[in-house]
Design an enzyme around this catalytic site. Structure first.
Site, PDB file in Angstrom:
ATOM      1  N   HIS A  12     -23.163  -1.396  -8.793  1.00 40.78           N
ATOM      2  CA  HIS A  12     -23.158  -1.996 -10.139  1.00 40.78           C
ATOM      3  C   HIS A  12     -22.534  -3.396 -10.159  1.00 40.78           C
ATOM      4  O   HIS A  12     -21.898  -3.771 -11.149  1.00 40.78           O
ATOM      5  CB  HIS A  12     -22.450  -1.057 -11.127  1.00 40.78           C
ATOM      6  N   HIS A  59     -13.731  -0.717 -15.781  1.00 45.05           N
ATOM      7  CA  HIS A  59     -12.964  -1.732 -15.044  1.00 45.05           C
ATOM      8  C   HIS A  59     -11.996  -2.486 -15.946  1.00 45.05           C
ATOM      9  O   HIS A  59     -11.663  -3.639 -15.686  1.00 45.05           O
ATOM     10  CB  HIS A  59     -13.908  -2.753 -14.403  1.00 45.05           C
ATOM     11  N   HIS A 192     -16.658  -1.835  -0.497  1.00 45.21           N
ATOM     12  CA  HIS A 192     -16.230  -3.186  -0.881  1.00 45.21           C
ATOM     13  C   HIS A 192     -14.751  -3.209  -1.226  1.00 45.21           C
ATOM     14  O   HIS A 192     -14.177  -2.209  -1.634  1.00 45.21           O
ATOM     15  CB  HIS A 192     -17.068  -3.791  -2.010  1.00 45.21           C
ATOM     16  N   GLU A 239     -15.218   3.765  -5.431  1.00 45.58           N
ATOM     17  CA  GLU A 239     -16.187   4.083  -6.500  1.00 45.58           C
ATOM     18  C   GLU A 239     -17.235   5.105  -6.053  1.00 45.58           C
ATOM     19  O   GLU A 239     -17.944   5.685  -6.879  1.00 45.58           O
ATOM     20  CB  GLU A 239     -16.894   2.796  -6.959  1.00 45.58           C
TER      21      GLU A 239
END
Ligand code: DHB
Ligand code: FE
Length: 282
Positions: A12, A59, A192, A239
């Site tokens: 995303h 977030h 990431h 995530e």
């Protein structure tokens, strides 16, 4: 009766939203990523789900560090997006399905998941980007049940707990009496890390292993701790918990229809995985 026809894992990264806004899908940097979504869009066009149940992580748009539920379920009939930075223009509101949300909430509490319930909830790029990738302009015709998983502030839930959350959601969906075709989405990852000494960290070997295990042996992923995931996939790669929850919600015969893996988009290893869920294997 409701039918869960499949599951979808997707990254995303906010830059994807900017690329869509600029119409940059054909550019050399972007095409290997967007081409990976063509089979997904084709499948959604032919199967026409009514509802997307989306496991994602906020977030900082709706929850901040001062109040952070481990799991939160949206129970609204409409979800707004808002300016969250990243150069993204706020997306149009997305329709909710409050009736299914309350059914999911009832089942989860009955099964001892003490979740937060949100009758008002802003949804950020972790919801709007997958919606744009999957349905583009048609996203307004889909109803969502957003389920937020804390992947931001430690302590994080374990992969095993997220898998079991997904299983409990899957039971709720299978029991839902209304006629509805449902797709379950896991939003985030793959590996990431956006800051700190390991900023830019990507782990292709681990990402590909996870994509394989999500299809063949999801229980293997429940052996990791959430800190193992941080180490192996990066502090934001955790995530992946949302993909694990998505897989837990598929209780039928699961078959991989499509996958794509592309490094990098922005700082992130991106993946898409489309799983068909047929019958009821439980
Ligand atoms: C990036 C990735 C994310 O998952 C996110 O939420 C924000 C930014 C990135 O790679 O830029
Ligand atoms: Fe993210």
């Amino acid at each position: 009766m409701a039918r869960v026809i499949g599951g979808l894992g997707t990254s995303h990264v906010p830059a994807i939203g900017s690329a869509i806004a600029r119409g940059a899908q054909q550019e050399a940097y972007w095409s290997p990523f967007f081409e990976g979504f063509v089979p997904v869009c084709d499948w959604l066009k032919s199967t026409q789900p009514d509802i997307a149940v989306i496991f994602y992580n906020d977030h900082g748009l709706n929850f901040f560090l001062d109040k952070m539920p481990t799991f939160a379920v949206g129970a609204a009939s409409r979800y707004r997006n808002a300016d969250e930075g990243w150069g993204l223009a706020p997306a149009a509101p997305i329709m909710g399905d409050a009736s299914l949300s309350w059914h999911v909430i009832d089942t989860l509490v009955e099964r001892e998941f003490d979740i937060a319930t949100c009758q008002e909830m802003l949804v950020d790029h972790a919801v709007t980007i997958p919606m744009a990738l999957m349905w583009g302009e048609q996203a307004h015709g889909i109803r969502i049940v957003p389920i937020a998983v804390n992947t931001i502030q430690h302590p994080l839930p374990s992969p095993a707990r997220c898998f079991r959350l997904g299983q409990a959601v899957g039971r709720a969906l299978a029991d839902y009496k209304e006629d509805a075709t449902i797709v379950v989405v896991g939003s985030g990852g793959l590996s990431h890390q956006l800051d700190g000494a390991r900023a830019g960290f990507i782990n292709k070997t681990f990402d590909l292993l996870c994509m394989q295990q999500l299809v063949e042996d999801p229980n293997a992923l429940t052996e990791y701790s959430s800190l193992d995931l941080v180490e192996l996939a990066g502090s934001q790669g955790v995530e992946l918990l949302n993909w694990i929850a998505m897989r837990g919600a598929l209780s039928g015969n699961v078959r991989k229809l499509h996958s794509n893996y592309h490094i990098p988009i922005s700082n992130t290893a991106t993946g898409v995985l489309l799983l068909e869920n047929s019958g009821d294997g439980s």
